[in-house]
Structures are given as C-alpha cells and as structure tokens.
Design an enzyme around this catalytic site. Structure first.
Site, mmCIF file in Angstrom:
data_model
loop_
_atom_site.group_PDB
_atom_site.id
_atom_site.type_symbol
_atom_site.label_atom_id
_atom_site.label_comp_id
_atom_site.label_asym_id
_atom_site.label_seq_id
_atom_site.Cartn_x
_atom_site.Cartn_y
_atom_site.Cartn_z
ATOM 1 C CG HIS A 137 -0.190 -0.040 2.536
ATOM 2 N ND1 HIS A 137 0.269 1.087 3.179
ATOM 3 C CD2 HIS A 137 0.163 -1.082 3.317
ATOM 4 C CE1 HIS A 137 0.861 0.749 4.302
ATOM 5 N NE2 HIS A 137 0.815 -0.569 4.417
ATOM 6 C CG ASP A 138 -0.366 4.285 1.302
ATOM 7 O OD1 ASP A 138 -1.199 5.072 0.831
ATOM 8 O OD2 ASP A 138 -0.600 3.544 2.280
ATOM 9 N N GLY A 155 5.213 -0.929 2.691
ATOM 10 C CA GLY A 155 4.348 0.215 2.444
ATOM 11 C C GLY A 155 5.109 1.517 2.309
#
Length: 291
Positions: A137-138, A155
């Site tokens: 994520h991200d 992340g």
C-alpha cells in the site's frame, strides 16, 4: 494476442471491440475502454477503470478503485487493488493506479493505498513487474522501473524513474530509491538509495554508481568523470576521513553543483527522510565501472 489463453471461438465480443471470455466476471459498474481482452476466470470489480487495449490474460483479479492504464498487460494469478495488509485500514475508498504499457507478470500482488498514507498506490508507465513480486500500500513507482522476481516492497516505498530492483530484494517501508538506482539481488534495503547509486549486500551498502545504466543512456565521459568525483567526495573510501558529511556535501555543491544530475543527487539528499541514507560499503569493480 498471444497472451490470451481463451479459445477465440468462445470469446464474447462487445460493441467496443472488447473480447471477454464467458467465464470472466466483470461487474456492470466497471468502466471499460476499447480493444480490451479479458481472459478466462478473471474478476473485475465495480469501481475498476480499464483503459483501451488492456489485456488480462487469465485468472486476474482487479478490485477497489483501480485504474489500469492503456495497453498494460496482466498475466495469470495477478491481484490488483485489493485491501492493504494494514490493520489500521477500515475499508476506506483508497486507490490503485497503473500506467500505460506496464507489464505485470504471474502471481504479482499490488495493494491499494491507505487513508493515513497517500491514499494511492501508483505504478508509472512502461514498467515491468516480474513473477511473484509484492507492491504494498501507498508505494509510488515512477516510469520504466523494473522489479525482478520475488521482490517485496513494504508500504510507502518511493521508487523514481528507471530504477532497477533485482531478484528477491526486500525494501523496508518508507524507503526512497532514487532515479536509475540499482538494488542488487537478495539485498535488504533499510535506508534511502541516492539517484544513480548501486547497493548490494545482506543489509544494503552503497558500492558505487549505476555506471551501466549511465553509459547505456548516452551519458558522456566528461559527465561520468564528474559523477565519479561526486561519489568519491561524498563517500570517500578512507573510513578515517575527519570531514563530516555536511562538509563534503557543501564541497560537491560548490565544485559540481551546475551539473543537472549532480543537482538531482543533492536535492534527493536534502529532502526529508524517515530512513536516512544507505551507508557506504566495500567497492566492487562491476559497480564502480573500473576499466
């Protein structure tokens, strides 16, 4: 369309010229462009946008608020845009965006962003993500990035254009990888890698510049000489050097600061970082470009 495993006699073709295998499940809410191929046993969620010319070869799952860029290709058992592996995530409508002409090979997982992060996982155009890689994520990947087999990105990792991450490397969350940097195979990266830098080791150590990329991309010998001097000034081999890093950085600014690539390295170093810079390690000929 060699990547499509479907028997052409069984494929449904809609008014937009999209070829969708009857075993595929495409939500009515999904937005489809033209000339798309969706192979057998694929699943496409209701908030997905698939742009022109995209190919889902087979057994691909795309969910969440995800956009697949033009002419990108996804091989079997890829999952894109699923919920992040973050216990703080509570189902917020975060995003995943993949650029044009990017190729994602078998068994890759790419998760959508989180609300406490940037809210988006982004992969640029003309990238290649090889078998069994994970992009958390991200993360933000620039254009023309190559991620080799079994690489894992924690992340919030940020990788700039033209970087190369070799097989089974592991990148710690919040690490930044500069433009055209090289991360060697089976390397654990816990700190930031400068643009054009080359790192290797069980725990990554800076061993030189990515000379192969620089030479292949037409950088002249005069500029290579400047970059070599910059590297040796910032990261001297003499471990007993009394100069602090800030002093060495000031020398680089004064002597070589007019060069665009040097400016890029300086800007990268001066940006706020949660991880600091990778430390220098023992030099090797292949990274130093010694002749």
């Amino acid at each position: 369309m060699e990547e499509t495993l479907a028997d052409s006699s069984q494929v449904n073709t809609d008014s937009m010229g999209n070829h969708i295998h009857p075993s595929a499940i495409v939500s009515p809410g999904a937005q489809l462009g033209q000339g798309i191929v969706i192979g057998p046993w694929c699943m496409v969620g209701p908030n997905v946008v698939i742009e022109d010319g995209v190919r889902l070869v087979a057994n691909v799952v795309v969910d969440g608020h995800t956009t697949l860029g033009k002419d990108s290709v996804y091989y079997p058992f890829v999952t894109i845009g699923l919920a992040p592996q973050d216990l703080k995530y509570k189902g917020e409508p975060t995003r995943c965006v993949i650029g044009s002409r990017t190729i994602v090979r078998e068994q890759v997982t790419i998760h959508r962003g989180t609300e406490i992060g940037s809210g988006i996982t982004y992969i640029g155009s003309d990238c290649l993500v090889m078998v069994n890689a994970h992009i958390a994520h991200d993360c933000h990947l620039g254009d023309r990035v190559i991620i080799v087999n079994n690489v894992v990105l924690g992340g919030h990792v940020h990788i700039d254009d033209d970087a190369r991450i070799m097989g089974s490397a592991a990148i710690h969350q919040f690490v930044r990888i500069g433009r055209a940097a090289l991360v060697g195979g089976v390397t654990g990266v816990e700190s930031d890698v400068i643009p054009y830098g080359s790192v290797v080791g069980n725990r990554a150590r800076l061993v030189g510049m990515h000379w192969v990329w620089l030479k292949r991309n037409g950088v002249k010998n005069t500029e290579l000489h400047i970059l070599r001097n910059v590297y040796r000034t910032l990261f001297p081999r003499d471990e007993l050097s009394n100069n602090v890093f800030e002093d060495r950085l000031l020398i680089v600014k004064e002597k070589f600061g007019q060069n665009d690539r040097v400016q890029e390295i300086i800007k990268f170093i001066e940006q706020p970082s949660r991880r600091g810079l990778v430390k220098i390690g023992r030099s090797i000929a292949s990274s130093e470009g010694e002749e």
